[in-house]
Design a protein around this motif. Sequence first.
Motif, PDB file in Angstrom:
ATOM      1  N   UNK A  73      15.431  44.613 -92.680  1.00 29.50           N
ATOM      2  CA  UNK A  73      16.349  45.094 -93.719  1.00 29.50           C
ATOM      3  C   UNK A  73      15.727  46.247 -94.495  1.00 29.50           C
ATOM      4  N   UNK A  74      14.413  46.172 -94.768  1.00 28.09           N
ATOM      5  CA  UNK A  74      13.733  47.245 -95.477  1.00 28.09           C
ATOM      6  C   UNK A  74      13.721  48.520 -94.653  1.00 28.09           C
ATOM      7  N   UNK A  75      13.499  48.382 -93.352  1.00 25.81           N
ATOM      8  CA  UNK A  75      13.510  49.552 -92.464  1.00 25.81           C
ATOM      9  C   UNK A  75      14.885  50.213 -92.484  1.00 25.81           C
ATOM     10  N   UNK A  76      15.930  49.420 -92.414  1.00 32.54           N
ATOM     11  CA  UNK A  76      17.288  49.966 -92.422  1.00 32.54           C
ATOM     12  C   UNK A  76      17.596  50.618 -93.767  1.00 32.54           C
ATOM     13  N   UNK A  77      17.193  49.967 -94.867  1.00 30.34           N
ATOM     14  CA  UNK A  77      17.434  50.543 -96.199  1.00 30.34           C
ATOM     15  C   UNK A  77      16.692  51.868 -96.358  1.00 30.34           C
ATOM     16  N   UNK A  78      15.465  51.928 -95.846  1.00 25.81           N
ATOM     17  CA  UNK A  78      14.701  53.167 -95.922  1.00 25.81           C
ATOM     18  C   UNK A  78      15.393  54.267 -95.120  1.00 25.81           C
TER      19      UNK A  78
END
Length: 313
Positions: A73-78
């Motif tokens: 999720x963090x990768x996608x948000x970034x």
Amino acid sequence: MKETFASGAADPAPSGIRPGPPGPAALAAKVRTMAPSMTRSMQRVAEAVAGDPAGCAQLTVTGLAERTGTSEATVVRTSRLLGYPGYRDLRLALAGLAAQQESGAAPSVTADIAVDDPIADVVAKLAHDEQQTLADTAAALDTAQVEAAVTALAAARRIDVYGVGASGLVSQDLAQKLLRIGFVAHAHADPHLAVTNAVQLRAGDVALAITHSGRTVDVIEPLRVAFDHGATTIAITGRPDGEVAQYADHVLTTSTARESELRPAAMSSRTSQLLVVDCLFIGVAQRTYETAAPALSASYEALAHRHTPRPTR
């Protein structure tokens, strides 16, 4: 009165102009610009893709999450914060950036200026950083937003420009340029005076705020007042996700060189701001050439007399 936007995810283009995902060259600029305002976990993702675009381009979203010690999720948000619809689009840009670096089109980053650096090294490092800042800004700048801002400025009855500190110097530069081609333009560094003048703005007027951080209250408040009173509003900022974007019809994003102990952000951000200001000025002068050219000539002539020594008796 215009509709304001909810705080948080600001709409960077209320006028309906939507920028596309950044290209490979703009990706590096975007990472440098956005990383300082990210959460620590998102910074790890951004630093990984900037430091090893070729390696990260080979990773799945799960692989990059594992490499950076974060979550999918963090990768996608970034990815989305950097301007991409999803991680797949970011991977494509990473592959392009890696190809540019391999061919030598993407320059390497020089070391920070040290206290004991000889002046020749200081000159070389500053010149490199300035060039990189300008290249990053040009790569990331949304030309559709620039066109829209130029259109509004060229038709403006009155133009107010807000900025404080180093950004205040840039605001003065824009105002005096516009004055020389016949526009009613004022730069306001005093926040109280800025708000007082913003109250008088209406549809057909333009208010332009310059703030690298995107959260300078003394700049945001007069822009908000101008926005509420129907003026067209423009923001020049290094943080397009900052609060200033909530009250801007058009957002022009600047980049900045890496901040160091001997080179604060105010120095490098000013370089990119001046590039955007010059783009706006040239665009307005082009749109209003029939009146701008004679006005500019008249101002040159008037100033030339001040440089001519008066005859002595």
